[in-house]
Write an enzyme that holds these catalytic residues in place. Structure first.
Site, PDB file in Angstrom:
ATOM      1  N   CYS A  94      -6.860 -86.400  29.897  1.00 47.20           N
ATOM      2  CA  CYS A  94      -6.622 -85.362  30.102  1.00 47.20           C
ATOM      3  C   CYS A  94      -7.142 -84.173  30.701  1.00 47.20           C
ATOM      4  O   CYS A  94      -8.865 -84.196  30.805  1.00 47.20           O
ATOM      5  CB  CYS A  94      -6.550 -84.500  28.700  1.00 47.20           C
ATOM      6  SG  CYS A  94      -5.883 -82.991  28.498  1.00 47.20           S
ATOM      7  N   CYS A 126      -9.076 -81.230  21.507  1.00 42.86           N
ATOM      8  CA  CYS A 126      -9.009 -82.091  21.533  1.00 42.86           C
ATOM      9  C   CYS A 126     -11.281 -82.469  21.573  1.00 42.86           C
ATOM     10  O   CYS A 126     -11.540 -81.432  22.491  1.00 42.86           O
ATOM     11  CB  CYS A 126      -9.333 -83.668  22.613  1.00 42.86           C
ATOM     12  SG  CYS A 126      -7.157 -84.001  21.649  1.00 42.86           S
ATOM     13  N   CYS A 147       0.543 -82.419  27.463  1.00 40.43           N
ATOM     14  CA  CYS A 147      -0.434 -82.291  26.212  1.00 40.43           C
ATOM     15  C   CYS A 147      -0.509 -84.289  25.583  1.00 40.43           C
ATOM     16  O   CYS A 147       0.319 -84.422  25.094  1.00 40.43           O
ATOM     17  CB  CYS A 147      -0.319 -81.759  25.203  1.00 40.43           C
ATOM     18  SG  CYS A 147      -1.662 -82.019  23.512  1.00 40.43           S
ATOM     19  N   TYR A 168      -0.049 -78.070  -4.790  1.00 39.74           N
ATOM     20  CA  TYR A 168      -0.225 -77.943  -3.785  1.00 39.74           C
ATOM     21  C   TYR A 168       0.812 -79.122  -3.223  1.00 39.74           C
ATOM     22  O   TYR A 168       0.390 -80.007  -2.305  1.00 39.74           O
ATOM     23  CB  TYR A 168      -1.749 -78.214  -3.056  1.00 39.74           C
ATOM     24  CG  TYR A 168      -3.031 -77.756  -3.376  1.00 39.74           C
ATOM     25  CD1 TYR A 168      -2.706 -76.580  -3.604  1.00 39.74           C
ATOM     26  CD2 TYR A 168      -4.065 -78.077  -4.064  1.00 39.74           C
ATOM     27  CE1 TYR A 168      -4.153 -75.696  -3.953  1.00 39.74           C
ATOM     28  CE2 TYR A 168      -5.039 -77.810  -5.289  1.00 39.74           C
ATOM     29  CZ  TYR A 168      -5.135 -76.051  -4.832  1.00 39.74           C
ATOM     30  OH  TYR A 168      -6.042 -75.351  -5.584  1.00 39.74           O
ATOM     31  N   GLU A 214       3.514 -75.715  -6.297  1.00 40.08           N
ATOM     32  CA  GLU A 214       3.591 -75.434  -4.764  1.00 40.08           C
ATOM     33  C   GLU A 214       4.285 -74.234  -4.698  1.00 40.08           C
ATOM     34  O   GLU A 214       4.849 -72.884  -5.775  1.00 40.08           O
ATOM     35  CB  GLU A 214       4.524 -75.970  -4.006  1.00 40.08           C
ATOM     36  CG  GLU A 214       4.879 -75.172  -2.697  1.00 40.08           C
ATOM     37  CD  GLU A 214       3.347 -74.889  -2.321  1.00 40.08           C
ATOM     38  OE1 GLU A 214       3.590 -74.017  -0.925  1.00 40.08           O
ATOM     39  OE2 GLU A 214       2.993 -76.177  -2.500  1.00 40.08           O
ATOM     40  N   ASP A 216      -3.690 -82.107  -3.391  1.00 39.54           N
ATOM     41  CA  ASP A 216      -3.207 -82.339  -1.186  1.00 39.54           C
ATOM     42  C   ASP A 216      -3.785 -80.955  -0.851  1.00 39.54           C
ATOM     43  O   ASP A 216      -2.142 -80.252  -0.650  1.00 39.54           O
ATOM     44  CB  ASP A 216      -2.312 -82.437  -1.342  1.00 39.54           C
ATOM     45  CG  ASP A 216      -2.572 -83.319   0.217  1.00 39.54           C
ATOM     46  OD1 ASP A 216      -3.629 -83.007   1.369  1.00 39.54           O
ATOM     47  OD2 ASP A 216      -1.340 -83.968   0.989  1.00 39.54           O
ATOM     48  N   CYS A 232      -8.261 -83.097   3.895  1.00 40.98           N
ATOM     49  CA  CYS A 232      -8.246 -82.860   6.169  1.00 40.98           C
ATOM     50  C   CYS A 232      -9.536 -82.286   6.263  1.00 40.98           C
ATOM     51  O   CYS A 232      -9.623 -82.128   7.983  1.00 40.98           O
ATOM     52  CB  CYS A 232      -7.599 -81.985   6.190  1.00 40.98           C
ATOM     53  SG  CYS A 232      -7.142 -80.098   5.810  1.00 40.98           S
TER      54      CYS A 232
END
Length: 450
Positions: free
Chosen positions: A71, A80, A158, A309, A330, A378, A405
């Protein structure tokens, strides 16, 4: 060491955010885009009491793990962080980063399995959110923010996004400039067009959402005319966001053309995605992540599963065919409605969904006698609220499957669970976000004595 010094550094190891680390006269120095084993000439940017930051001016002795970024915006754009590293080396560094989080934060020795690699390290992002700005001549452009800033880098391509996303975004910009639209300015709160948001499913069908600082979109008919020949565009939406700040989508949305939802399939389960729906940005890797979670859980028809979640019910509906019952919680009402409709569309009748904050709803449910045998966690990047963890512990669940994450907050929560009788058995990282420092992890906890 002083600011603006030019010094030669020997890179010893990698930080969790993929900066190279050198030690110069006892001071740890972080140098982005460098690799262990390299000798670099660096420009010192700032000096703190115990550490410093520098910029690499020249790679004197490059590592064999170094590769050429594909890129043109790499290093300028904050999207990135590791296009300069071979993909195989990236996977090893991510595995080590996860291991370091558990050892440093949780003080736990957890078996961290090799990272599950992506078949497509590029062109995988099914959702792209591009902020819009305008240059000194008033021409609108879109892009991504520079690292650790809100300075927008103009981007016309991208490599990690699906091609349709960028093509569609560029088409919208052409229309906006032809019609003389203004871009939103975070500092003044003025201007109309804030973000261009695209989603693409595995069939190549796309959904477009324009985020605007207003109630109406000028020249809307002309936009739809310009998009009429865009192949496999199935939905165009407006998201009304007149609040200051950097939250992308507003609370109010309107479908102005096509379907209200984008359809997607994951491990044989059909999902409908609205502009507000959370869905993993890498569909193929999400299937591997959730398959690992299913296998780790050992779920059977005797199990009652709590999905905290739960979002639009992705995990809930994947677990439901194997469980006695699944209960999802949720906080976002529209997500719960999507989850319920997803259950109906898939003819799944053993999944229930409840709207509310997990830290309020789950403790009340457990106090009222709710006793899941398996709990799925999660959470968002900030991790799990302590009230939720306490409720999980009080529920007498035998197993916890925790997807994250952000391994740092996951490690923090793991330490808390370990102190309360839940032993981490293994951690499976998945490369959900190739070319970035981010990694998704799933870890299994089993209750002591189970």
């Amino acid at each position: 060491m002083n600011k603006n010094d030019r010094l030669t550094f020997e890179i010893e190891r990698m930080s969790s955010d993929f900066s190279g680390i050198a030690v110069h006269h006892g001071r740890v120095t972080f140098i982005p885009f460098t690799l262990p084993g390299e000798k670099v000439l660096g420009h010192v940017l700032s000096v703190k009491k115990r550490h410093a930051f520098a910029k690499a001016l020249e790679i004197v002795n490059p590592s064999l793990e170094r590769t050429y970024p594909v890129c043109a915006h790499f290093e300028k754009c904050g999207g990135c962080s590791c296009q300069h590293i071979t993909y195989e080396a990236t996977l090893r560094y991510k595995q080590q980063a996860v291991r370091d989080y558990f050892e440093r934060i949780a003080k736990l020795s957890v078996t961290v399995l090799p990272v599950i690699a992506a078949d497509k390290p590029f062109g995988y992002r099914n959702k792209t959110s591009m902020p819009v700005s305008q240059d000194k001549n008033g021409k609108l452009y879109a892009g991504f923010y520079a690292p650790r800033s809100h300075r927008l880098i103009k981007v016309k391509d991208c490599p990690i996004s699906m091609a349709q996303s960028i093509t569609l975004s560029n088409r919208v910009l052409s229309w906006a400039n032809e019609c003389g639209l203004s871009a939103y300015d975070e500092n003044t709160g003025q201007g109309l067009l804030r973000h261009i948001v695209t989603r693409v499913n595995q069939k190549g069908e796309s959904m477009l959402t324009l985020v605007i600082n207003g109630q109406k979109l000028p020249h809307q008919d002309r936009l739809l005319e310009n998009l009429a020949d865009f192949e496999r565009l199935v939905s165009v939406n407006l998201s009304i966001n007149q609040d200051k700040g950097n939250v992308i989508l507003g609370n109010e949305s309107e479908n102005i053309w096509g379907q209200c939802h984008l359809k997607e399939q994951l491990l044989g389960i059909n999902f409908r995605l609205s502009p507000h729906s959370f869905f993993q940005v890498n569909t193929l890797q999400a299937e591997r992540l959730f398959s690992a979670a299913l296998e780790m859980s050992g779920v059977t028809k005797n199990d009652i599963v709590a999905d905290i979640y739960c979002g639009t019910g992705t995990l809930s509906l994947l677990f439901a065919p194997y469980a006695k019952e699944v209960v999802g919680i949720e906080i976002v009402p529209s997500a719960v409605e999507d989850a319920k409709k997803n259950a109906i569309n898939n003819q799944i009748d053993n999944a229930k969904f409840f709207t509310g904050a997990a830290e309020e709803l789950l403790p009340a449910m457990v106090k009222g006698g709710f006793r899941p045998s398996i709990v799925l966690l999660d959470p968002p990047r900030k991790g799990v609220d302590t009230k939720v963890l306490d409720a999980v512990i009080a529920s007498d669940a035998n197993k916890i499957v925790y997807i994250s994450c952000y391994p740092a907050t996951q490690a923090r929560d793991c330490a808390y669970l370990a102190k309360h009788g839940f032993s981490p058995t293994m951690c499976q990282p998945v490369d959900m976000f190739p070319q970035t420092e981010h990694v998704e992890t799933v870890i299994l906890f089993e209750k002591a004595g189970f």
